[in-house]
Motif scaffolding. Structure first.
Motif, PDB file in Angstrom:
ATOM      1  N   PRO A 204       0.836  -1.406  -0.088  1.00  0.00           N
ATOM      2  CA  PRO A 204      -0.012  -0.038   0.047  1.00  0.00           C
ATOM      3  C   PRO A 204       0.738   1.179  -0.160  1.00  0.00           C
ATOM      4  O   PRO A 204       2.143   1.209   0.658  1.00  0.00           O
ATOM      5  N   VAL A 205       0.206   2.098  -0.538  1.00  0.00           N
ATOM      6  CA  VAL A 205       0.990   3.519  -0.587  1.00  0.00           C
ATOM      7  C   VAL A 205       0.040   4.660  -0.188  1.00  0.00           C
ATOM      8  O   VAL A 205      -1.119   4.370  -0.181  1.00  0.00           O
ATOM      9  N   PRO A 206       0.683   5.506   0.411  1.00  0.00           N
ATOM     10  CA  PRO A 206      -0.259   6.660   1.062  1.00  0.00           C
ATOM     11  C   PRO A 206      -0.847   7.480  -0.010  1.00  0.00           C
ATOM     12  O   PRO A 206      -0.247   7.745  -0.866  1.00  0.00           O
ATOM     13  N   TYR A 207      -2.039   7.903   0.293  1.00  0.00           N
ATOM     14  CA  TYR A 207      -2.875   8.485  -0.638  1.00  0.00           C
ATOM     15  C   TYR A 207      -2.651   9.862  -0.551  1.00  0.00           C
ATOM     16  O   TYR A 207      -2.136  10.395   0.580  1.00  0.00           O
ATOM     17  N   SER A 208      -2.572  10.697  -1.830  1.00  0.00           N
ATOM     18  CA  SER A 208      -2.444  12.227  -1.876  1.00  0.00           C
ATOM     19  C   SER A 208      -2.823  12.411  -3.120  1.00  0.00           C
ATOM     20  O   SER A 208      -2.888  11.917  -4.235  1.00  0.00           O
ATOM     21  N   ALA A 209      -3.608  13.643  -3.070  1.00  0.00           N
ATOM     22  CA  ALA A 209      -4.393  14.347  -4.255  1.00  0.00           C
ATOM     23  C   ALA A 209      -3.438  14.515  -5.472  1.00  0.00           C
ATOM     24  O   ALA A 209      -3.601  14.709  -6.744  1.00  0.00           O
ATOM     25  N   SER A 210      -2.132  14.688  -5.108  1.00  0.00           N
ATOM     26  CA  SER A 210      -1.229  14.996  -5.988  1.00  0.00           C
ATOM     27  C   SER A 210      -0.483  13.667  -6.627  1.00  0.00           C
ATOM     28  O   SER A 210       0.463  13.815  -7.291  1.00  0.00           O
ATOM     29  N   GLY A 211      -0.973  12.445  -6.057  1.00  0.00           N
ATOM     30  CA  GLY A 211      -0.363  11.286  -6.575  1.00  0.00           C
ATOM     31  C   GLY A 211      -1.101  10.604  -7.848  1.00  0.00           C
ATOM     32  O   GLY A 211      -2.148  11.583  -8.002  1.00  0.00           O
ATOM     33  N   ASN A 212      -0.641   9.715  -8.087  1.00  0.00           N
ATOM     34  CA  ASN A 212      -1.262   8.975  -9.578  1.00  0.00           C
ATOM     35  C   ASN A 212      -1.381   7.593  -9.162  1.00  0.00           C
ATOM     36  O   ASN A 212      -0.438   7.011  -8.739  1.00  0.00           O
TER      37      ASN A 212
ATOM     38  N   LEU B 185     -12.107   9.894  -5.285  1.00  0.00           N
ATOM     39  CA  LEU B 185     -11.065  10.827  -4.576  1.00  0.00           C
ATOM     40  C   LEU B 185     -10.356  11.406  -5.764  1.00  0.00           C
ATOM     41  O   LEU B 185     -10.406  11.171  -6.997  1.00  0.00           O
ATOM     42  N   ALA B 186      -9.795  12.654  -5.321  1.00  0.00           N
ATOM     43  CA  ALA B 186      -8.997  13.251  -6.588  1.00  0.00           C
ATOM     44  C   ALA B 186      -7.587  12.769  -6.768  1.00  0.00           C
ATOM     45  O   ALA B 186      -7.155  12.213  -5.820  1.00  0.00           O
ATOM     46  N   GLN B 187      -7.053  12.824  -8.025  1.00  0.00           N
ATOM     47  CA  GLN B 187      -5.734  12.309  -8.250  1.00  0.00           C
ATOM     48  C   GLN B 187      -5.021  13.268  -9.195  1.00  0.00           C
ATOM     49  O   GLN B 187      -5.839  13.998 -10.033  1.00  0.00           O
ATOM     50  N   LYS B 188      -3.740  13.398  -9.320  1.00  0.00           N
ATOM     51  CA  LYS B 188      -3.216  14.444 -10.444  1.00  0.00           C
ATOM     52  C   LYS B 188      -3.408  13.817 -11.637  1.00  0.00           C
ATOM     53  O   LYS B 188      -3.146  12.469 -11.994  1.00  0.00           O
ATOM     54  N   PRO B 189      -3.706  14.741 -12.660  1.00  0.00           N
ATOM     55  CA  PRO B 189      -3.747  14.106 -13.993  1.00  0.00           C
ATOM     56  C   PRO B 189      -2.572  13.488 -14.604  1.00  0.00           C
ATOM     57  O   PRO B 189      -1.337  14.026 -14.197  1.00  0.00           O
TER      58      PRO B 189
END
Length: 231
Positions: free
Chosen positions: A181-189, A226-230
């Motif tokens: 697992p990886v930490p969620y971030s809105a700037s991630g993909n 959730l949001a993610q980076k394009p």
């Protein structure tokens, strides 16, 4: 790089009858593994010159038997398989004499590889002889119909088989590790199937992904976007 050597071999202007000399093959491929070279040459014979022999002489399997014996020797490398390989080489010598002037280079190429089985580890001369015989046979066939403009295509066909057999497959680009697992971030993909940890929602699994969003499954089985980076 090996690819560049094949490109050089394709670019050399060879003789219209004799093709490339042994020295050209040796200079570009001489440091490769002998067994791999033998298997590649076997493939070239089978794909490029043997079909016509099989069509015109279906009862004469001397070249095929030489290739089969050579493969058996490559697999076992024992005295019995070597003895059989030498016997098939002698049979190909007879076939070459019987059909000299027509497609005698087919048994000639097969014979060369059979003799290669008994050669020293660093003696690749018979392999080059086989490649020369293949090219000469292909050139002889186009000469019969006066299609000399196709001469470069004949060597390219040989090189295509050698490339496939000798060049290592291109490494596939490694994708993300979906097991950890990886930490969620809105700037991630993220990608479908990836495990994600969220400070509020806990352990999640990505079930769908768009350009700017992901759908994740929460621990209770519900889904949240959730949001993610394009990309």
């Amino acid at each position: 790089m090996l690819s560049e050597r094949f490109d050089r071999l394709a670019a050399i202007r060879g003789d219209m009858v004799k093709g490339l000399p042994v020295t050209a093959w040796a200079a570009n491929l001489g440091d490769l593994d002998r067994d791999l070279l033998m298997r590649a040459a076997i493939a070239a014979i089978r794909e490029l010159v043997l079909p016509e022999w099989e069509s015109t002489r279906p009862e004469d399997r001397r070249p095929q038997e030489a290739l089969e014996a050579t493969e058996a020797w490559l697999a076992k490398k024992d005295a019995d398989s070597l003895l059989q390989t030498k016997a098939t080489a002698k049979a190909c010598t007879a076939a070459r004499g019987e059909f000299f002037g027509t497609d005698h280079r087919v048994p000639e190429a097969a014979r060369a590889l059979a003799w290669a089985a008994g050669a020293k580890e660093n003696d690749l001369e018979h392999i080059w002889d086989a490649l020369v015989a293949i090219e000469q046979e292909l050139l002889a066939r186009i000469a019969l119909v006066s299609e000399y403009q196709k001469a470069p295509e004949q060597r390219r066909a040989i090189i295509a088989v050698l490339r496939r057999m000798l060049e290592p497959p291109a490494a596939e680009e490694a994708g993300p590790d979906l097991s950890a697992p990886v930490p969620y971030s809105a700037s991630g993909n993220f990608v479908v199937g990836q495990k994600v940890t969220h400070v509020k929602f806990g352990d999640l699994v990505v079930t769908a992904a768009g350009d700017k969003w992901i759908d994740v499954q929460l621990p209770d089985g519900t889904t949240k976007r959730l949001a993610q980076k394009p990309k």
